[in-house]
Design a protein around this motif. Sequence first.
Motif, PDB file in Angstrom:
ATOM      1  N   ARG A  73       0.654  -1.259   0.098  1.00 32.93           N
ATOM      2  CA  ARG A  73       0.034   0.065  -0.042  1.00 32.93           C
ATOM      3  C   ARG A  73       0.965   1.282   0.072  1.00 32.93           C
ATOM      4  O   ARG A  73       0.437   2.293   0.778  1.00 32.93           O
ATOM      5  N   PRO A  78      -3.919   8.257  -5.868  1.00 28.13           N
ATOM      6  CA  PRO A  78      -5.355   8.321  -5.905  1.00 28.13           C
ATOM      7  C   PRO A  78      -5.928   8.414  -7.185  1.00 28.13           C
ATOM      8  O   PRO A  78      -5.236   9.162  -7.907  1.00 28.13           O
ATOM      9  N   ASP A 100     -10.016  -2.696   3.317  1.00 26.21           N
ATOM     10  CA  ASP A 100     -10.305  -1.162   3.367  1.00 26.21           C
ATOM     11  C   ASP A 100      -9.116  -0.152   3.443  1.00 26.21           C
ATOM     12  O   ASP A 100      -9.388   0.955   2.647  1.00 26.21           O
ATOM     13  N   ASP A 101      -7.957  -0.834   3.919  1.00 19.17           N
ATOM     14  CA  ASP A 101      -6.804   0.184   3.729  1.00 19.17           C
ATOM     15  C   ASP A 101      -6.385   0.365   2.351  1.00 19.17           C
ATOM     16  O   ASP A 101      -5.970   1.634   2.022  1.00 19.17           O
ATOM     17  N   ARG A 103      -8.535   0.206  -0.356  1.00 20.99           N
ATOM     18  CA  ARG A 103      -9.681   0.974  -0.944  1.00 20.99           C
ATOM     19  C   ARG A 103      -9.372   2.555  -0.598  1.00 20.99           C
ATOM     20  O   ARG A 103      -9.517   3.486  -1.229  1.00 20.99           O
ATOM     21  N   GLU A 104      -9.023   2.874   0.712  1.00 23.17           N
ATOM     22  CA  GLU A 104      -8.668   4.413   1.051  1.00 23.17           C
ATOM     23  C   GLU A 104      -7.693   4.895   0.391  1.00 23.17           C
ATOM     24  O   GLU A 104      -7.575   6.060  -0.007  1.00 23.17           O
ATOM     25  N   GLY A 108      -9.996   7.008  -2.206  1.00 26.92           N
ATOM     26  CA  GLY A 108     -10.235   7.710  -0.789  1.00 26.92           C
ATOM     27  C   GLY A 108     -10.710   9.112  -1.215  1.00 26.92           C
ATOM     28  O   GLY A 108     -11.052  10.044   0.029  1.00 26.92           O
ATOM     29  N   ALA A 113     -15.414   9.129  -3.997  1.00 27.74           N
ATOM     30  CA  ALA A 113     -15.257   7.715  -3.239  1.00 27.74           C
ATOM     31  C   ALA A 113     -16.731   7.010  -3.726  1.00 27.74           C
ATOM     32  O   ALA A 113     -17.882   7.567  -4.058  1.00 27.74           O
TER      33      ALA A 113
END
Length: 529
Positions: A73, A78, A100-101, A103-104, A108, A113
């Motif tokens: 990650r 983005p 989740d991490d 996707r953020e 994010g 979003a």
Amino acid sequence: MRVGVDVGGTHTDAVVIDNDQLLAAHKTLTTGDIASGVLGAVNEVLKQAGVAPGAVRMMNLGTTQFTNAVVERRRLSPIAAIRIGAQSSSALPVAAKWPDDLREVVLGQPDLAGGLFVDGGTEYDGKPIVALDGDALDEAVERIARSGVSTVAVTSVFATTDASAEREAAARLNARIPGVRVALSHQLGHLGLYQRENATLLNASLLPLADEVVSAFEQAFAALSMRCPFFISQNDGTLMAAAFARAYPVFTFSSGPTNSMRGALWLARHGDAMVVDVGGTTCDIGMLVDGFPRPSGSAVRVGGVLTNFRMPDVLAVALGGGSRVSAEGHQVGPGSVGRELRSRALVFGGSELTATDIGAAQGWIEIGDRACVAHLPKALLEAASRVMRERLELHVDQMKTNPAPLPLVVVGGGAFLVPDGLAGVSQTLRPRDGAVANAIGAALGQIGGEAQSVYVASRRPREQALAAVKDEAIGRAIQAGARQGTVDVVEVGEVPLSYSDEPGGTLHARAVGDADLDRVAGASGEDAR
């Protein structure tokens, strides 16, 4: 004259090959600064071979940097996501079931979003579901422009059958947002919407890093006075020009194991065979079919994300030279000392018991100071050896498609951990220079391209559809850097449509050819964007 380099998590390997002959090989620990480690390895191997940098005609590199960026990650950008096919796919969120991490990091941006949905898309046979909603597309483009995000992933329902909606979206994005980078799903994945969109999202997020990595290597090689074309290994064992890799970094996922398998084939001079490549942390087990790694028949997960783009069917097992061994020898791995093997393993004066210590104590390899492992109890050595053998036998059998014994080619720096006489193996081949098989595989690669399409007989005859998908695969190979006239279709596949009342199917073709060194050398990075 070709130079091949493979950058792994523990070692960086480099080789020089000329006219089917290995002139020199060098293995060194991977550096935190990847480019400087590659430079050092290339410099050393050229010196050993007595070859001037200017004499190198082709430079091929296998790298895990893009895979590592997703897994860790880090260095991801983005992005914005546009999905065309709102009315038929809105129940499936963009990036559903992603960690989740991740996707953020990737999606994010508060205003974007969840992705931007637009009506449009086609059925599997190319019939429009509804017309593309141009006003909604313009609104989505405007929202992206206002957000400041400059990289966009565009996915349309059944875009591999009809990509016109994705191309229209790209045209409007380029017209409204100067310098925008756009990843289109029909150029990256196969039929399934969810997995194809995932591959497109990851590719878009890696585009800025791809520019950075490719530019860094190009500048480093120029500093060595190397003026030859620079290629990067793809997942299926073929190569793509570095300029092409700027646009398709996801095609490098799994290139490391693929390179090892190709190099093993060249060293062993054997046809179809199983291959085990043992590194510092893991061993990769796969199968060669007609000289290429067998492709995976199912979706592949990368960094916790399900994708469906071309990947080799390789099983990674947590067993390598740096694998930690329990005090009684009943457990080997999954933990590993990795690149710190030479400072932490017992045989090098360290304090941790590793698989390399077991090999040194058993006399499988001459390494370090054997006196440092002479005290290890016989019961411990036998227990650890049995654990490694049983695990290898289990996973080799798991990768076979039939029970008949097959040859097993063993390569990699930890090849000594693989014993002779494994169950289900007809013969064990240990080629000379197998420790640098991955770099050899990178050096030998040809340029490749792949295409997939759906046909329904009432709308397009099978023969016409097959010719079209072959032409598309050849065209993509040429776009990736192959020379016209040398490209052949090496693989064709067809799967019948199980959900259609009409005759039809999914067609797939793969083509490979020789590198067009003159054209690639003259190309700029902008050509592939």
